[in-house]
Each structure stands twice: as structure tokens, then as C-alpha cells.
Design a protein around this motif. Structure first.
Motif, PDB file in Angstrom:
ATOM      1  N   ILE A 108      28.872  57.680  61.752  1.00 30.31           N
ATOM      2  CA  ILE A 108      29.049  58.693  60.718  1.00 30.31           C
ATOM      3  C   ILE A 108      30.497  58.601  60.272  1.00 30.31           C
ATOM      4  O   ILE A 108      31.406  58.695  61.098  1.00 30.31           O
ATOM      5  N   LYS A 109      30.713  58.406  58.980  1.00 33.70           N
ATOM      6  CA  LYS A 109      32.068  58.173  58.487  1.00 33.70           C
ATOM      7  C   LYS A 109      32.350  59.013  57.254  1.00 33.70           C
ATOM      8  O   LYS A 109      31.441  59.393  56.516  1.00 33.70           O
ATOM      9  N   THR A 110      33.629  59.318  57.071  1.00 29.60           N
ATOM     10  CA  THR A 110      34.056  60.109  55.931  1.00 29.60           C
ATOM     11  C   THR A 110      34.490  59.216  54.770  1.00 29.60           C
ATOM     12  O   THR A 110      34.967  58.104  54.986  1.00 29.60           O
ATOM     13  N   THR A 111      34.328  59.743  53.558  1.00 29.73           N
ATOM     14  CA  THR A 111      34.866  59.109  52.367  1.00 29.73           C
ATOM     15  C   THR A 111      35.473  60.195  51.486  1.00 29.73           C
ATOM     16  O   THR A 111      34.835  61.227  51.236  1.00 29.73           O
TER      17      THR A 111
ATOM     18  N   LEU B 153      30.157  65.186  61.313  1.00 30.09           N
ATOM     19  CA  LEU B 153      31.597  65.000  61.156  1.00 30.09           C
ATOM     20  C   LEU B 153      32.026  65.797  59.935  1.00 30.09           C
ATOM     21  O   LEU B 153      31.887  65.341  58.799  1.00 30.09           O
ATOM     22  N   ASN B 154      32.526  67.002  60.193  1.00 31.41           N
ATOM     23  CA  ASN B 154      32.976  67.881  59.121  1.00 31.41           C
ATOM     24  C   ASN B 154      34.427  67.557  58.758  1.00 31.41           C
ATOM     25  O   ASN B 154      35.155  66.925  59.531  1.00 31.41           O
ATOM     26  N   VAL B 155      34.845  67.994  57.581  1.00 28.90           N
ATOM     27  CA  VAL B 155      36.228  67.862  57.127  1.00 28.90           C
ATOM     28  C   VAL B 155      36.665  69.212  56.575  1.00 28.90           C
ATOM     29  O   VAL B 155      35.991  69.792  55.722  1.00 28.90           O
ATOM     30  N   GLY B 156      37.814  69.714  57.067  1.00 27.99           N
ATOM     31  CA  GLY B 156      38.353  70.954  56.544  1.00 27.99           C
ATOM     32  C   GLY B 156      37.609  72.180  57.019  1.00 27.99           C
ATOM     33  O   GLY B 156      36.789  72.129  57.928  1.00 27.99           O
TER      34      GLY B 156
ATOM     35  N   SER C 236      32.930  74.647  55.577  1.00 19.44           N
ATOM     36  CA  SER C 236      34.038  74.048  54.837  1.00 19.44           C
ATOM     37  C   SER C 236      33.737  74.003  53.350  1.00 19.44           C
ATOM     38  O   SER C 236      32.611  73.696  52.936  1.00 19.44           O
ATOM     39  N   TRP C 237      34.767  74.276  52.561  1.00 17.34           N
ATOM     40  CA  TRP C 237      34.655  74.114  51.105  1.00 17.34           C
ATOM     41  C   TRP C 237      34.783  72.645  50.703  1.00 17.34           C
ATOM     42  O   TRP C 237      34.518  72.300  49.551  1.00 17.34           O
ATOM     43  N   TYR C 238      35.170  71.786  51.636  1.00 19.82           N
ATOM     44  CA  TYR C 238      35.682  70.466  51.285  1.00 19.82           C
ATOM     45  C   TYR C 238      34.784  69.305  51.719  1.00 19.82           C
ATOM     46  O   TYR C 238      35.123  68.156  51.467  1.00 19.82           O
ATOM     47  N   CYS C 239      33.660  69.603  52.373  1.00 20.13           N
ATOM     48  CA  CYS C 239      32.818  68.540  52.926  1.00 20.13           C
ATOM     49  C   CYS C 239      31.372  68.705  52.501  1.00 20.13           C
ATOM     50  O   CYS C 239      30.786  69.780  52.673  1.00 20.13           O
ATOM     51  N   ASP C 240      30.801  67.641  51.943  1.00 21.18           N
ATOM     52  CA  ASP C 240      29.370  67.582  51.627  1.00 21.18           C
ATOM     53  C   ASP C 240      28.728  66.490  52.471  1.00 21.18           C
ATOM     54  O   ASP C 240      29.316  65.413  52.674  1.00 21.18           O
ATOM     55  N   TYR C 241      27.523  66.750  52.948  1.00 18.88           N
ATOM     56  CA  TYR C 241      26.785  65.777  53.747  1.00 18.88           C
ATOM     57  C   TYR C 241      25.800  65.019  52.867  1.00 18.88           C
ATOM     58  O   TYR C 241      25.054  65.624  52.097  1.00 18.88           O
TER      59      TYR C 241
ATOM     60  N   GLN D 289      33.038  63.271  51.602  1.00 18.09           N
ATOM     61  CA  GLN D 289      31.636  62.973  51.896  1.00 18.09           C
ATOM     62  C   GLN D 289      31.515  62.565  53.357  1.00 18.09           C
ATOM     63  O   GLN D 289      32.335  61.805  53.871  1.00 18.09           O
ATOM     64  N   SER D 290      30.495  63.084  54.037  1.00 16.12           N
ATOM     65  CA  SER D 290      30.307  62.741  55.442  1.00 16.12           C
ATOM     66  C   SER D 290      28.824  62.839  55.789  1.00 16.12           C
ATOM     67  O   SER D 290      27.975  62.844  54.896  1.00 16.12           O
ATOM     68  N   GLY D 291      28.525  62.896  57.122  1.00 12.33           N
ATOM     69  CA  GLY D 291      27.134  62.855  57.550  1.00 12.33           C
ATOM     70  C   GLY D 291      26.807  63.861  58.629  1.00 12.33           C
ATOM     71  O   GLY D 291      27.692  64.307  59.384  1.00 12.33           O
ATOM     72  N   PHE D 292      25.509  64.200  58.711  1.00  5.76           N
ATOM     73  CA  PHE D 292      25.004  65.209  59.640  1.00  5.76           C
ATOM     74  C   PHE D 292      23.574  64.811  59.977  1.00  5.76           C
ATOM     75  O   PHE D 292      22.746  64.654  59.072  1.00  5.76           O
ATOM     76  N   ILE D 293      23.270  64.607  61.264  1.00  4.03           N
ATOM     77  CA  ILE D 293      21.895  64.321  61.657  1.00  4.03           C
ATOM     78  C   ILE D 293      21.446  65.294  62.735  1.00  4.03           C
ATOM     79  O   ILE D 293      22.228  65.690  63.596  1.00  4.03           O
TER      80      ILE D 293
END
Length: 313
Positions: free
Chosen positions: A106-109, A278-281, A83-88, A117-121
Motif C-alpha cells: 500500500i503506497k501513497t501518491t 495507510l492514512n495521510v494527515g 483526514s481531510w487530505y487522504c482518499d483511498y 492517494q492511498s489504500g485501505f483493505i
């Protein structure tokens, strides 16, 4: 997790120190607090009744107790490959009380119009079945959104892409990938949930396309059981024949063998780490339109616990 742009495997992300994290607390609703009290949970870990009887032997477990440093995991900080739109951000994965359970959250902002902004473990623990053994990987997961102080169904969002999977990230996909749950939110149309496999003989080159993707049954209700679902991967090798079976709430949704897709060789899979993200886009605007992304205040993945058991067969 589906790789939509192989060249993006080399992309890295330079993160600004001034950007906000999404570690702020989400205050439970009165209903959530009441449910917690009714369950009799007064600070003790709630049971998910996943303990496997003999001959299963536990190999790995994380119950995500509140206050945990997530020391069994790597919390990644980078751009998403798909995705171009999500950074972890490594600050995003936390442990919280949710629905009367101690959970990984894990939550998006939303940081800007086209950046989230999100998370990856990924687990330090890795596993692969030896001949005549079977592994069972299980996690209890809930997907939920929030609009300020009001909870919303995941099905009301657009553009969220949560996943529970196992993979060897080095030289992907030469050691394979097993997607137990990939969720795609496409409100106002129906959200879609799938399992999938990826494999290739050289780094960065998936030979399967999406030939191994399997949709969950049409009667799967993400809001059923209070939104909590048990997702499982059974990975076995019996007489050198490898089979991967995916179950949701104890119902088989897909079974994979080497005949499931051309160029698939399950015997070359592993060792795998466990991943929640939790990816976005997407990098494919025909798949997820960036102009339609709607996540309310946030979309969240809650994981009550994760376990790995092993048995001889």
C-alpha cells in the motif's frame, strides 16, 4: 483506527476518473536484489516462521503472492474518515516483490498540495472468540519511504499514519475496535507507535476517548530487523472473561481487560474484520500539521503475510 471527527463517518468521496493511481512499480535497489539472491529466493514464497504448533489451528491466511487479485479482501474507494487530505483508491493495494518477499503493498501518491492517494483493505473473513477459546492474529509488516530511487526511513517522514487493526465497521464502535499498530511519523521529532481500543454503545459515539491508547516501549526501533516486525493480537475469552494482548516481535506491549478504561466492555466486541491502511494527515491540525506533511516520493506499507490461528483454552 482513531476516529477524530464522528460526523465525518458519513462523508463519501466522488473520485475523478482522470486521477493517476499509485500502482507504478518501485524498482528494488541493488542491495535489495542482492539480499533476495542471498536468501536463495528464486520465485518461491519466503517463510516467516510463524506457523503455530498444536493446539493452534489455522483459520485464515493470505501470503500475498505476486499476481494475487486480493480476492479475500475489499479494496475500499472513499475518503478517509480521519483526514481531510487522504482518499483511498481501490487500485492502490497490489502485490509486489519487496526485500525478497511477496508482499501486499500500500503506497501513497501526492495528487496536489493538500491531497494524497492511498489504500485501505478489509478482510471478508471475520472472527470473535467463543468462551474458552483464543485467537492469534499476526502480520509481518515493514514501513518504508522512497525519494525517487532512494529508500528513506519511515522516521524521516512527517504526516504518515499507517495502521494494522481489527474492527466491525457496521455501527462503529458498538462491536469495538482493536488497533494492533498505529504509526505516526513526526520527523524531525521521534515517530510514535501505539496500540488502542475503541468502544461505544451507540453508533458513531466512542465512549473511551483515548483512555485505552498504549505507547510502544521507548526502545522500539522501526528500523531494526531490516524494518520488518511481527505484530500480533491475542484475543481470548476464558470463563467469560475477555483479554486482548498486543505483542511486537514476541514482546508484550499492552494487555487489555474491562478494567483498562472506563465504559469498556470487551465482551461486546466482534465479529471483526482485519484491516491494513495507510492514512495521510488528520482532521486535527494540532495533531498532524498539513503544512508539514513530507512523504518524499512515497511512503509504503509492505505486508509479508497475515494469519489467524485459534486454540481452546
Amino acid at each position: 483506527m482513531k476516529r477524530l471527527n464522528l460526523l465525518a463517518l458519513t462523508v463519501t468521496c466522488v473520485l475523478g476518473l482522470g486521477l493517476a493511481s499509485c500502482a507504478e512499480d518501485v524498482t528494488p535497489t541493488t542491495k535489495d536484489q542482492s539480499a533476495k539472491e542471498q536468501s536463495g529466493n528464486s520465485g518461491t514464497k519466503s517463510s516467516t516462521n510463524k506457523a503455530a504448533g498444536a493446539p493452534w489451528v489455522k483459520q485464515f491466511e493470505d501470503t500475498f503472492d505476486v499476481g494475487s487479485s486480493l480476492s479475500q479482501w475489499t479494496k475500499e474507494q472513499r475518503a478517509d474518515y480521519n483526514s481531510w487530505y487522504c482518499d483511498y483508491y481501490s487500485s492502490v493495494p497490489t502485490t509486489q516483490w519487496r526485500d525478497g518477499k511477496q508482499c501486499l503493498e500500500i503506497k501513497t501518491t501526492k495528487l496536489s498540495t493538500y491531497k494524497y492517494q492511498s489504500g485501505f483493505i478489509s478482510s471478508h473473513y471475520q472472527y470473535k472468540p467463543e468462551n474458552n477459546t483464543e485467537y492469534m492474529l499476526s502480520a509481518n509488516i515493514k514501513l518504508i519511504a522512497m525519494d525517487r530511487g532512494t529508500y528513506k526511513s519511515f522516521t524521516e517522514t512527517y504526516g504518515a499514519w499507517p495502521a494494522f487493526w481489527s474492527v466491525q465497521q457496521n455501527a462503529w464502535p458498538t462491536k469495538g475496535e482493536i488497533d494492533i499498530m498505529e504509526g505516526y511519523s513526526f520527523a524531525p521529532n521521534a515517530s510514535r507507535f501505539t496500540s488502542n481500543l475503541f468502544y461505544g454503545t451507540s453508533s458513531g459515539a466512542n465512549l473511551l476517548g483515548n483512555a485505552a491508547e498504549r505507547n510502544y516501549p521507548g526502545n522500539f526501533d522501526i528500523n531494526g530487523n531490516g524494518g520488518w516486525h511481527l505484530y500480533e493480537s491475542f484475543w481470548k475469552m476464558q470463563n467469560n472473561v475477555v483479554t486482548v494482548t498486543i505483542k511486537v516481535d514476541n514482546v508484550t506491549v499492552s494487555t487489555y481487560t474491562n478494567s483498562s478504561a472506563g465504559n469498556l466492555n470487551l465482551n461486546n466486541f466482534g465479529p471483526h474484520s482485519i484491516i491494513f491502511n495507510l492514512n495521510v494527515g488528520s482532521k486535527d491540525s494540532n495533531f498532524i500539521d498539513p503544512n508539514k506533511i513530507k512523504l518524499f516520493s512515497t511512503v509504503m506499507m509492505w505486508v509479508d503475510d497475515v494469519t489467524v490461528y485459534k486454540r481452546p483454552i
